[in-house]
Design a protein around this motif. Structure first.
Motif, PDB file in Angstrom:
ATOM      1  N   LEU A 197      97.189 138.506  -4.650  1.00 40.89           N
ATOM      2  CA  LEU A 197      97.170 137.923  -5.983  1.00 40.89           C
ATOM      3  C   LEU A 197      95.829 138.312  -6.595  1.00 40.89           C
ATOM      4  O   LEU A 197      94.929 138.755  -5.875  1.00 40.89           O
ATOM      5  N   PRO A 198      95.648 138.175  -7.889  1.00 38.03           N
ATOM      6  CA  PRO A 198      94.359 138.544  -8.487  1.00 38.03           C
ATOM      7  C   PRO A 198      93.180 137.914  -7.749  1.00 38.03           C
ATOM      8  O   PRO A 198      93.233 136.750  -7.332  1.00 38.03           O
ATOM      9  N   GLU A 199      92.111 138.700  -7.599  1.00 38.85           N
ATOM     10  CA  GLU A 199      90.975 138.278  -6.785  1.00 38.85           C
ATOM     11  C   GLU A 199      90.318 136.997  -7.286  1.00 38.85           C
ATOM     12  O   GLU A 199      89.680 136.288  -6.511  1.00 38.85           O
ATOM     13  N   ASN A 200      90.458 136.706  -8.581  1.00 38.96           N
ATOM     14  CA  ASN A 200      89.789 135.508  -9.091  1.00 38.96           C
ATOM     15  C   ASN A 200      90.472 134.217  -8.646  1.00 38.96           C
ATOM     16  O   ASN A 200      89.979 133.127  -8.929  1.00 38.96           O
ATOM     17  N   LEU A 201      91.595 134.328  -7.913  1.00 38.36           N
ATOM     18  CA  LEU A 201      92.222 133.139  -7.329  1.00 38.36           C
ATOM     19  C   LEU A 201      91.688 132.841  -5.934  1.00 38.36           C
ATOM     20  O   LEU A 201      91.859 131.728  -5.430  1.00 38.36           O
ATOM     21  N   TYR A 202      91.048 133.831  -5.313  1.00 35.99           N
ATOM     22  CA  TYR A 202      90.623 133.660  -3.924  1.00 35.99           C
ATOM     23  C   TYR A 202      89.627 132.503  -3.814  1.00 35.99           C
ATOM     24  O   TYR A 202      88.661 132.405  -4.561  1.00 35.99           O
ATOM     25  N   GLY A 203      89.890 131.628  -2.849  1.00 39.22           N
ATOM     26  CA  GLY A 203      89.004 130.494  -2.614  1.00 39.22           C
ATOM     27  C   GLY A 203      89.270 129.293  -3.491  1.00 39.22           C
ATOM     28  O   GLY A 203      88.587 128.272  -3.360  1.00 39.22           O
ATOM     29  N   ASP A 204      90.264 129.385  -4.383  1.00 36.14           N
ATOM     30  CA  ASP A 204      90.589 128.244  -5.239  1.00 36.14           C
ATOM     31  C   ASP A 204      91.491 127.259  -4.497  1.00 36.14           C
ATOM     32  O   ASP A 204      92.259 127.642  -3.604  1.00 36.14           O
ATOM     33  N   LEU A 205      91.399 125.998  -4.885  1.00 39.50           N
ATOM     34  CA  LEU A 205      92.207 124.942  -4.287  1.00 39.50           C
ATOM     35  C   LEU A 205      93.444 124.709  -5.147  1.00 39.50           C
ATOM     36  O   LEU A 205      93.332 124.485  -6.358  1.00 39.50           O
ATOM     37  N   PHE A 206      94.618 124.747  -4.527  1.00 41.91           N
ATOM     38  CA  PHE A 206      95.874 124.478  -5.229  1.00 41.91           C
ATOM     39  C   PHE A 206      96.420 123.137  -4.747  1.00 41.91           C
ATOM     40  O   PHE A 206      96.560 122.909  -3.541  1.00 41.91           O
ATOM     41  N   ILE A 207      96.717 122.262  -5.708  1.00 45.69           N
ATOM     42  CA  ILE A 207      97.079 120.875  -5.405  1.00 45.69           C
ATOM     43  C   ILE A 207      98.462 120.573  -5.972  1.00 45.69           C
ATOM     44  O   ILE A 207      98.618 120.369  -7.183  1.00 45.69           O
ATOM     45  N   PRO A 208      99.496 120.531  -5.138  1.00 47.57           N
ATOM     46  CA  PRO A 208     100.818 120.120  -5.627  1.00 47.57           C
ATOM     47  C   PRO A 208     100.816 118.636  -6.006  1.00 47.57           C
ATOM     48  O   PRO A 208     100.211 117.812  -5.320  1.00 47.57           O
ATOM     49  N   GLU A 209     101.482 118.323  -7.091  1.00 48.25           N
ATOM     50  CA  GLU A 209     101.636 116.941  -7.552  1.00 48.25           C
ATOM     51  C   GLU A 209     103.132 116.686  -7.738  1.00 48.25           C
ATOM     52  O   GLU A 209     103.700 116.974  -8.794  1.00 48.25           O
ATOM     53  N   PRO A 210     103.815 116.189  -6.681  1.00 50.55           N
ATOM     54  CA  PRO A 210     105.275 116.062  -6.742  1.00 50.55           C
ATOM     55  C   PRO A 210     105.773 115.017  -7.731  1.00 50.55           C
ATOM     56  O   PRO A 210     106.904 115.115  -8.205  1.00 50.55           O
ATOM     57  N   VAL A 211     104.956 114.008  -8.045  1.00 53.61           N
ATOM     58  CA  VAL A 211     105.375 113.014  -9.038  1.00 53.61           C
ATOM     59  C   VAL A 211     105.300 113.617 -10.438  1.00 53.61           C
ATOM     60  O   VAL A 211     106.177 113.408 -11.271  1.00 53.61           O
ATOM     61  N   GLY A 212     104.255 114.402 -10.695  1.00 57.74           N
ATOM     62  CA  GLY A 212     104.090 115.018 -12.008  1.00 57.74           C
ATOM     63  C   GLY A 212     104.823 116.327 -12.182  1.00 57.74           C
ATOM     64  O   GLY A 212     104.844 116.892 -13.270  1.00 57.74           O
ATOM     65  N   ARG A 213     105.407 116.859 -11.113  1.00 58.85           N
ATOM     66  CA  ARG A 213     106.151 118.125 -11.133  1.00 58.85           C
ATOM     67  C   ARG A 213     105.269 119.288 -11.597  1.00 58.85           C
ATOM     68  O   ARG A 213     105.636 120.079 -12.456  1.00 58.85           O
ATOM     69  N   PHE A 214     104.079 119.404 -11.004  1.00 60.22           N
ATOM     70  CA  PHE A 214     103.201 120.512 -11.362  1.00 60.22           C
ATOM     71  C   PHE A 214     102.293 120.850 -10.187  1.00 60.22           C
ATOM     72  O   PHE A 214     102.254 120.144  -9.172  1.00 60.22           O
TER      73      PHE A 214
END
Length: 752
Positions: free
Chosen positions: A317-334
Motif C-alpha cells: 500500500l502507499p508508503e505513507n500508511l506504514y506504521g499507522d494505526l487502524f482502528i475498526p469501530e463496529p458500532v459506528g461502521r467505520f
C-alpha cells in the motif's frame, strides 16, 4: 586505437550513469486525501446485502478499494484471523454469538476454526476446511510451525496446541500447553484476546497479566504486574510497543508509549484534541450509550465499540500508511486511520489525518469490522462479522436502550454470515503467497530485513521455534554489520537495515545466544532504535548484577535521542546496583522538563507496586482469610474493572474529563449496604447514578459467589468497610434467581 581502448571505459561510465539515474528514480508520492462524504443516511435499512452490494456502500480515499477475500458460506461469524508461514489463513468463528436478542445458546460448544487457502493466487480464498470443531467461542489463535495452532476458548485461561499431522487441513492432535485452574467468568466481551508474538519473543494477551514464551519443546510463563489491560484486539509496532484498546472504557488506543513489560504510561496528551469524536456516514441508533452518544444527525459522536486494531506494517500500500494505526469501530461502521506523531518529548500522539472524516466508512447497517491485520501479501485485511447485533446480551436485556432499537430494526434476525476483505490500492499489485514453512533456517534469516513486518516477525518466530543454532554466526554478522558498501555510498535501496539488525538481535535472544560483547557493540550503533534494543537486551545482565555493562550504559544518559534516554530510564529499574539508582536520579534531574523521561525514571526508582503495598497496610488488622479475599479482589479489579472505574476507584476519565463509570470511593452503595452492591454485580445497573447517566453496568452473575465477594471486599476495603461474605452473595443470588433485568437505584433503594 584510442576508441578501442576507451570503449570499455565508456561502457563502464555509461553503466554508472544509468545506475545512478535508476538510484535517483523517484516513486510516486501519495497524499492523505479523504473521500468525499456522501449525504448521511439517518435511518438506513437493516436488510442483508450480498458482499458485492455491501461493497458498494464502502467509502475510501481515492485509489483505495476493498476486495473480497472470503464470505459466507465459507466463513460464518468470523472474529479473528492469522496466517501460518505459507499463507494459509486460520479463521476463528463464534458461531453461537448472539443468535437472538437474548443470546440464547451462546455457550454451546459448536464453534469452529477454519483453514482457508487461496489455491490459484488471485487473492480470494477458494478452499476451506474445518481445522477444529466443537469449540466454545474461540477467541485467540496463534500459528506456530507447520500445522500447529495455539488456541484459547472463552471462559478459560488454558492454551491448547492443535496439530495437523497429515497435512489434510484438519487438526488430528490436541495437547494442553498451559493450564490455569481458575475459570474466567463474566461477560464474554470482557475477556482476553491477542496471543501476539511480540518482537521480544514473548506472547502477550489482553486482560491477563502474564505472558508466554514458546520454544521448541516447552512454554515459559512470566507475570507482568503492571501490564496494560486492553480488551478485544492487540497489535505492535516495529519496536514492539503494544497498542491496546477497550470498548468498555471507550478508549481506542493506549499502552503504546513503551513495551508492555514497563507498565502502562498513557497520558491524555497521547490523543490529539478531538481525536475521540467520530465521523460515521450512517445513523447509529443501536449504540449502548444511548442518546448521549448520538449527534444531531443521528451518527455516533464518540468511539465506543473499538476492536481489533492493527499497526499497518505492510509493503503493498502507499508508503505513507506504514506504521499507522487502524482502528475498526463496529458500532459506528467505520475504520479510523491514526497517524502516530512524536512530540519533542518523544511522546507518541495519535492524530486523524482526515478532517472530520474516517479512512473508511459504510452505510450498510450490518457492516461490523471487528478485526484488522497486515497480510503477508502486504495489504490490510478487515474481518467483518456482518451481523445485526454486535453487543453481547448483557447490553440487550429488557430495559436497555438498545433492545427496542434491535426489535424495531429487526437486527436480531441478521445472523450467520461474515466477510473478510483486503484493502488494496489501484496502483500497487499485492504480493504473492509466502512459502516460509518450506525455507531452511538460513533462508529464513534473509527475511529478517523484509519490507513487510509480517515476514520479519514470522521468520523470527520460525527460526526460534526450530532452535537451529547453525544460523547464530549468520545472525551475528547481520547484527554487527549488514549494510553493503553500495548502499552506504549511494543509499539507493529502501531497505531498513537497522530493522534487520534489530530482528537479528532479538532472534539471537530467542536462541539464547546474546552475549555481553554484542550488546556493548550495539550500544554504539549509529541508529537510535538499535541502541534502544541493545539497552533492552542488557536487562538480564543488569538483573544479575553486571557492573561492566552498567558503565557502558551510563554513557547513554547524554545520548542525542530522547527515546534512547527514555529506554535507559526504563531498563535501569532491573539493576539492583546503587550506581543504577544514581544514574536514574541524574536522568530525572537532567530531564525534569521531559514528561516521558521523568515519568520513566520515577517509575524505575519506585521498583514496587505502591498501591499493593498501601492496600496490604490498610488491611493488616484483618484475619488471614479476609486479607486473602481482598487481595484476590484487587487482582480481579485490575484485570476487569480498572478500565471503567480507574486504578484509584474514582472513575476513569474520558477525554473531556467526564467519567466513564461512577466513582466507588465514598459510594453509598458500597459503604452503606453491601446487599445493594451484590445485587448490582449480579444483575447489573441501568439509569442515573447520583444525577449522571453512565450507561449500562453489565451483569457479572456468571462468576462464582466467592469471586463476587472478593471483588466487593476489595472495593469495600478501599472504603475502610468490612469484607463481604460469599455466603451472603449466595443467599442474595438465590433470593433473586428469577430476576432477569437490570436494577435501577430506585428499585434498590426500596429493598430493606
Amino acid at each position: 586505437m584510442t576508441t578501442i581502448k576507451n570503449y570499455p571505459l565508456s561502457i563502464t561510465a555509461l553503466s554508472i550513469v544509468v545506475l545512478l539515474a535508476s538510484c535517483n528514480k523517484k516513486e510516486k508520492k501519495y497524499f492523505d486525501n479523504k473521500f468525499t462524504k456522501p449525504e448521511i443516511i439517518r435511518e438506513a435499512s437493516s436488510e442483508f446485502l450480498s458482499p458485492e452490494e455491501s461493497m458498494k456502500t464502502f467509502h475510501l480515499p481515492e485509489g483505495y478499494k476493498m476486495e473480497l477475500v472470503a464470505s459466507e458460506p465459507m466463513v460464518d461469524e468470523p472474529v479473528t484471523i492469522a496466517w501460518d508461514g505459507n499463507g494459509r489463513l486460520y479463521v476463528a468463528e463464534m458461531n453461537t454469538y448472539m443468535q437472538d436478542v437474548d443470546g440464547t445458546g451462546t455457550n454451546r460448544s459448536i464453534s469452529k476454526i477454519k483453514q482457508l487457502i487461496d489455491t490459484d493466487g488471485d487473492g480470494k480464498m477458494d478452499k476451506s476446511t474445518v481445522f477444529i470443531d466443537s469449540l466454545l467461542l474461540p477467541r485467540m489463535i496463534l500459528p506456530l510451525d507447520n500445522g500447529e495452532l495455539i488456541v484459547n476458548e472463552t471462559y478459560t485461561y488454558d492454551l491448547w496446541k492443535y496439530t495437523d499431522t497429515d497435512n489434510d487441513g484438519v487438526a488430528d492432535k490436541k495437547e494442553r500447553v498451559y493450564y490455569n485452574e481458575n475459570r474466567r467468568g463474566g461477560n464474554l466481551e470482557h475477556q482476553q484476546s491477542g496471543l501476539l508474538w511480540n518482537l521480544d519473543n514473548w506472547v502477550y494477551t489482553t486482560y491477563n497479566p502474564i505472558r508466554f514464551k514458546f520454544t521448541k519443546d516447552k512454554v515459559l510463563v512470566d507475570s507482568v504486574i503492571k501490564m496494560p489491560s486492553g480488551q478485544w484486539g492487540l497489535t505492535q509496532d516495529d519496536m514492539g510497543n503494544n497498542y491496546y484498546s477497550t470498548a468498555g472504557g471507550e478508549n481506542p488506543g493506549y499502552g503504546f508509549q513503551h513495551p508492555p513489560i514497563y507498565g502502562d504510561y498513557s497520558p491524555r496528551e497521547r490523543l490529539e484534541p478531538g481525536f475521540m469524536e467520530t465521523w460515521p456516514i450512517v445513523g447509529t441508533p443501536d449504540v449502548q450509550g444511548g442518546p448521549r452518544r448520538i449527534k444531531k444527525d443521528g451518527t455516533l459522536n464518540h468511539f465506543t465499540g473499538v476492536a481489533g486494531q492493527t499497526i499497518y506494517r505492510g509493503h503493498k500500500l502507499p508508503e505513507n500508511l506504514y506504521g499507522d494505526l487502524f482502528i475498526p469501530e463496529p458500532v459506528g461502521r467505520f475504520i479510523r486511520r491514526a497517524k502516530i506523531v512524536k512530540n519533542e518529548d518523544g511522546l507518541k500522539v495519535l492524530t486523524n489525518p482526515y478532517f472530520e472524516t474516517e479512512f473508511m466508512a459504510s452505510t450498510d447497517l450490518n457492516f461490523r469490522p471487528v478485526w484488522s491485520e497486515t497480510g503477508p501479501d502486504g495489504t490490510l485485511y478487515v474481518v467483518d462479522m456482518y451481523r445485526g447485533i454486535i453487543q453481547e446480551s448483557n447490553w440487550t436485556r429488557k430495559g436497555s436502550h438498545i433492545r427496542p432499537v434491535i426489535e424495531r430494526k429487526g437486527l436480531d434476525k441478521n445472523i450467520g454470515r461474515g466477510r473478510i476483505y483486503r484493502i488494496v490500492h489501484e496502483d500497487i499489485q499485492p504480493d504473492k503467497q509466502p512459502k516460509l514453512l518450506d525455507k531452511t533456517s538460513s533462508e529464513l534469516v534473509e527475511y529478517l530485513g523484509h519490507k513487510n513486518g509480517w515476514y520479519r516477525n514470522t521468520a523470527q518466530k520460525l527460526i526460534i521455534l526450530r532452535a537451529d543454532e547453525k544460523v547464530i554466526p549468520l545472525l551475528k554478522d547481520i547484527a554487527s554489520n549488514n549494510q553493503s558498501l553500495w548502499s552506504k555510498w549511494f543509499g539507493n535501496d529502501d531497505k531498513d537495515y537497522a530493522l534487520e539488525r534489530i530482528h537479528a538481535l532479538w532472534t539471537l535472544e530467542g536462541l539464547g545466544a546474546i552475549d555481553e560483547s554484542i550488546i556493548k557493540e550495539k550500544l554504539l550503533d549509529k541508529d537510535a532504535r538499535v541502541r534502544m534494543t541493545a539497552i533492552r537486551l542488557s536487562e538480564p545482565f543488569l538483573k544479575a548484577g553486571n557492573t561492566e555493562l552498567l558503565n557502558d550504559l551510563e554513557n547513554l544518559e547524554t545520548d542525542p535521542s530522547v527515546e534512547v534516554v527514555d529506554q535507559l530510564a526504563l531498563s535501569l529499574r532491573f539493576s539492583p546496583k546503587d550506581k543504577a539508582t544514581a544514574i536514574l536520579k541524574t536522568i530525572q534531574r537532567k530531564y525534569a522538563e521531559n514528561k516521558v523521561i521523568s515519568s520513566s525514571a520515577y517509575e524505575s526508582l519506585k521498583k514496587t507496586d505502591e498501591r499493593l503495598l498501601a492496600l496490604k497496610e490498610r488491611i493488616a488488622g484483618r484475619n488471614r482469610g479476609s486479607q486473602e479475599s481482598v487481595l484476590k479482589g484487587y487482582d480481579t479489579y485490575n484485570q476487569l474493572c480498572v478500565t471503567c472505574h480507574g486504578p484509584d476507584l474514582k472513575g476513569a476519565q474520558n477525554e473531556d474529563g467526564s467519567l466513564v463509570a461512577p466513582p466507588l470511593i465514598g459510594s453509598k452503595r458500597v459503604k452503606d449496604h453491601d446487599s445493594k452492591a451484590i445485587r448490582i454485580l449480579l444483575n447489573g445497573l441501568i439509569g442515573e447514578v447520583d444525577g449522571t447517566e453512565y450507561g449500562v453496568m453489565m451483569s457479572l452473575k456468571s462468576n462464582s459467589d466467592r469471586w463476587i465477594a472478593d471483588v466487593l471486599s476489595y472495593v469495600r476495603a478501599m472504603n475502610d468497610e468490612d469484607n463481604v461474605d460469599f455466603k451472603t452473595v449466595r443467599k442474595i443470588r438465590a433470593k433473586d434467581k428469577d430476576r432477569e433485568g437490570y436494577w435501577t437505584l430506585k428499585e434498590l433503594d426500596k429493598i430493606k
